[in-house]
Design an enzyme around this catalytic site. Structure first.
Site, mmCIF file in Angstrom:
data_model
loop_
_atom_site.group_PDB
_atom_site.id
_atom_site.type_symbol
_atom_site.label_atom_id
_atom_site.label_comp_id
_atom_site.label_asym_id
_atom_site.label_seq_id
_atom_site.Cartn_x
_atom_site.Cartn_y
_atom_site.Cartn_z
ATOM 1 N N ASN B 100 0.831 -1.209 0.000
ATOM 2 C CA ASN B 100 0.000 0.000 0.000
ATOM 3 C C ASN B 100 0.860 1.252 0.000
ATOM 4 O O ASN B 100 0.860 2.038 0.942
ATOM 5 C CB ASN B 100 -0.927 -0.002 1.215
ATOM 6 C CG ASN B 100 -1.664 -1.300 1.337
ATOM 7 O OD1 ASN B 100 -1.075 -2.319 1.681
ATOM 8 N ND2 ASN B 100 -2.938 -1.298 1.026
ATOM 9 N N HIS B 185 -6.966 -9.208 4.012
ATOM 10 C CA HIS B 185 -7.322 -8.321 5.125
ATOM 11 C C HIS B 185 -8.829 -8.472 5.282
ATOM 12 O O HIS B 185 -9.595 -7.889 4.519
ATOM 13 C CB HIS B 185 -6.947 -6.880 4.778
ATOM 14 C CG HIS B 185 -7.363 -5.871 5.811
ATOM 15 N ND1 HIS B 185 -6.629 -5.627 6.932
ATOM 16 C CD2 HIS B 185 -8.450 -5.066 5.892
ATOM 17 C CE1 HIS B 185 -7.242 -4.701 7.666
ATOM 18 N NE2 HIS B 185 -8.336 -4.345 7.056
ATOM 19 N N ASP B 311 2.117 -5.403 12.754
ATOM 20 C CA ASP B 311 1.230 -4.502 12.013
ATOM 21 C C ASP B 311 1.786 -3.078 12.082
ATOM 22 O O ASP B 311 1.069 -2.119 12.371
ATOM 23 C CB ASP B 311 -0.205 -4.566 12.567
ATOM 24 C CG ASP B 311 -1.194 -3.814 11.677
ATOM 25 O OD1 ASP B 311 -0.869 -3.582 10.503
ATOM 26 O OD2 ASP B 311 -2.276 -3.451 12.169
#
Lengths: 316, 430
Positions: B100, B185, B311
């Site tokens: 991303n 996700h 994360d």
């Protein structure tokens, strides 16, 4: 004037009025006591005091508002403050400036009090961390609208003498309502029993954890209630995603004389406005001077906001 | 490079079932030459300089399966260099970088760029992922085969689930043919629209739109149903709710093959920590109730969750100093992953070996990479930590470019002392 002087020793721990949740019982009683003294003043011919003379109040409204904004404006002016209303909805501030930057800009002008309404929950809290003046929440997202709850309490006390022991029904779009949340906290603290009435799509998750009973059936929810608080249903919620139609809503959750019979005989009706007549409330009920407190709520709103401005402005 | 001798360590290597006091020899090429209890001071040449680890714990370098880098496009949040120093101070030697970025990693030329930057600027191993669909739009799948040949180890849309079930089933079918790992996700976009916090009492009190646990469960349930029809290498990026655990449990009982991850944040924090709109705790998936947290911890013990990730999502102040609904989600966490995970060992909720597996050999097995173990002949990527050292998290001391730690001020027990990458000592805690 003489009455007002008696109440000098008001103690408030907070610097800001961000929500009912932050207030203690004694702080709330003090605000209400102070507000009572302003009711008579507002009815008289000489309405102006000099309590906040030399103080600057900025109204920062990120959401359109008529009654709350004018009520705060009038409250500030009656106390002698210099009031400036910034209508952010149409201004340059909306074009990309962050809330923090807006806060810093305003802070540089040395206001004593900022009244803020914002579409995001928690925005007044964020603002209060960045400015040196008192911040008063005039409604944030779906979180709190403390002055509305305070004026509702004052209106009830004015008619019924006290809130303690009363049974209050709050009915309508609870999910999106800050008024409902502030009222739940406040009326609970003042000792009322609260019934929440809403269609299941507009009922917030775990609402019973806030100390209320919830109902999908309006008639059952109204049983034995002293006060019926109706909430505004916004148009965009009626068209299919939360509710099938306005007609269906009115049939099951609109306040009609028929449904009102389930409440106590002398039950009173409240509404924070603006009303959708024929959607959430029968038009004749809204205007019934014996049952409806709606105009009184607006009237006492100014007194409550004067009290809040006076008390919180002093702290800084 | 000279040979290095590490002695007097408590060695834990779950892959090779080593859990003993001993030493490790790094050869002149930076590879592991020998490991175990036989490597002692007495067995080594007397003249050689040895690094005495004084009973600290020696594990394979940590493999973090979910890390956002920032390059290209968000260099002001994190670049390869700052990420490397952050990772190394946390004992992390390999990361799976999320696609991303700006532009997103969805074509072969982007992979070349990424690999070049990674090689020149990073001092850790970067394993890049590419997106499942072009521009993360969920409409057109990326070139799994060609990207894989370029060195992409897994495919994921990172912050978003593929919503269209027909698209997803085709992705699964195609991924199987190219033996690609796909990572989902799990979050239904419509159910979670505008949401920023768990659905429950806290969301009601704060007046914030919520992300119901159902949004996660429904995608996991959908994907696992499709996995029966289209078996492939499938990994659920992170789960957050006990509702999802029951779905996973049932599927595993039925013999379905897939793996599951969880963020250390969801194991160590709950929605109450959000308090008065702390945006550093706005995460995706969101923090849920204490009950959810306890069940997630339990799921590790029951082998229903395979991997713990940091994360790591660095966000600058401008993205976080906003009203909660507008603030970016994500927290910086690569530096505190191990120490925070050790909390679970110290308080007796998960065995140390299990935690080490979830951050070393399990992720590398899922990814199919030669990392996360002390195999003789493999790169000497090592993490040495002091199990009992006390320290507290101070955001200004963190090495990451962004300081959005969700555990500012938290007192932790256990800290990384040394980190080696390919036999080089690249981090030493003073």
């Amino acid at each position: 004037m003489a009455v007002i002087k008696k109440l000098k020793a008001i103690k408030i721990k907070q610097n800001h009025l961000l929500g009912i949740q932050d207030l203690s019982f004694s702080e709330i009683s003090d605000i209400l006591k102070q507000a009572k003294t302003f009711i008579a003043l507002n009815k008289g011919s000489a309405k102006k005091l000099d309590t906040l003379r030399g103080k600057t109040q900025i109204n920062l409204f990120f959401e359109p508002s008529t009654r709350t904004q004018s009520s705060f404006e009038l409250a500030g002016k009656r106390l002698g403050a210099d009031v400036m209303s910034m209508n952010v909805v149409n201004s340059a501030i909306k074009k990309g400036e962050t809330l923090i930057d807006t806060a810093m800009t305003l802070n540089a002008m040395h206001p004593d009090i900022i009244v803020i309404r914002h579409h995001d929950s928690g925005a007044p809290n964020l603002l209060s961390q960045k400015v040196n003046c008192a911040v008063i929440n005039a409604g944030d997202g779906a979180r709190e609208h403390p002055t509305q709850a305070l004026l509702d309490a004052l209106t009830i006390i004015n008619r019924k003498g006290k809130v303690e022991g009363l049974k209050i029904a709050i009915c309508g779009d609870i999910l999106h309502s800050r008024v409902a949340r502030s009222n739940i906290y406040l009326m609970n603290m003042l000792g009322a029993e609260i019934n929440i009435i809403a269609p299941s799509t507009l009922m917030p998750h775990s609402i019973e954890r806030l100390g209320v009973k919830k109902f999908n059936n309006m008639k059952k929810g109204l049983e034995g209630c002293d006060i019926v608080m109706m909430l505004r249903l916004q148009n965009e919620r009626m068209q299919g995603s939360f509710l099938p139609s306005a007609r269906e809503y009115y049939e099951y959750f609109g306040l009609t004389p028929d449904k009102l019979k389930f409440a106590k005989k002398d039950a009173l009706i409240m509404h924070p406005g603006p009303m959708n007549r024929g959607v959430e409330i029968d038009t004749n009920l809204a205007d019934d001077i014996n049952r409806s407190l709606i105009k009184e709520q607006v009237e006492l709103g100014v007194a409550v906001r004067m009290a809040c401005l006076k008390i919180f402005c002093k702290k800084i | 490079m000279k040979e290095k001798y590490l002695i007097n360590a408590k060695i834990i290597d779950p892959k090779n079932q080593i859990n003993e006091v001993g030493g490790l020899i790094i050869d002149s090429n930076g590879l592991i030459k020998a490991v175990g209890k036989k490597v002692t001071n007495g067995n080594l040449p007397a003249a050689a300089t040895k690094i005495d680890l004084k009973n600290k714990i020696l594990i394979p370098g940590i493999v973090d399966m979910k890390v956002f880098v920032g390059e290209p496009g968000y260099e002001y949040k994190e670049n390869f260099k700052t990420l490397s120093s952050a990772a190394l101070s946390g004992g992390v030697t390999s990361v799976l970088s999320m696609p991303n970025t700006l532009p997103v990693i969805d074509n072969v030329s982007m992979v070349d760029f990424l690999k070049r930057r990674g090689r020149d600027k990073a001092s850790i191993n970067i394993f890049p992922t590419a997106t499942l669909t072009k521009n993360i739009e969920g409409k057109q799948m990326t070139e799994f085969g060609l990207l894989k040949r370029k060195g992409i180890v897994a495919f994921t849309d990172g912050l978003k689930a593929v919503q269209n079930p027909r698209m997803m089933s085709r992705i699964m079918s195609f991924a199987n043919q190219s033996d690609s790992l796909i990572i989902q996700h799990a979050e239904d976009n419509v159910l979670s629209e505008g949401g920023c916090i768990n659905e429950g009492e806290i969301s009601t009190r704060l007046g914030l739109k919520s992300i119901p646990a159902l949004a996660e469960k429904i995608i996991v349930q959908r994907d696992l149903s499709m996995l029966e029809e289209f078996p492939c290498r499938y990994h659920i990026s992170q789960i957050s709710s006990l509702k999802t655990i029951s779905v996973i449990k049932r599927a595993k009982e039925e013999g379905l093959k897939f793996s599951t991850g969880v963020s250390i944040n969801n194991l160590s924090l709950n929605e109450n920590d959000i308090g008065d709109f702390k945006t550093f705790l706005k995460l995706s998936p969101p923090l849920r109730t204490e009950n959810d947290r306890l069940e997630l911890v339990n799921a590790i013990n029951k082998n229903l969750i395979d991997v713990i990730v940091s994360d790591h999502k660095p966000e600058d102040e401008e993205s976080k100093r906003l009203p909660f609904a507008q603030a970016a989600s994500g927290a910086s966490g690569i530096e505190t992953l191990l120490s925070l995970a050790l909390e679970l060992a110290h308080n007796g909720s998960v065995k140390l070996e299990k935690i080490i597996s979830a951050i070393t050999c399990n992720p590398s097995k899922i990814l199919g990479i030669k990392k996360g173990s002390l195999d003789v002949g493999s790169d000497a990527d090592l993490c040495v930590f002091d199990m009992n050292k006390f320290w507290s998290v101070e955001k200004n001391k963190l090495k990451s470019k962004s300081k959005n730690t969700p555990i500012e001020g938290r007192k932790l027990q256990g800290k990384v002392a040394l980190t080696f990458v390919k036999g080089e000592l690249v981090y030493k805690n003073n």
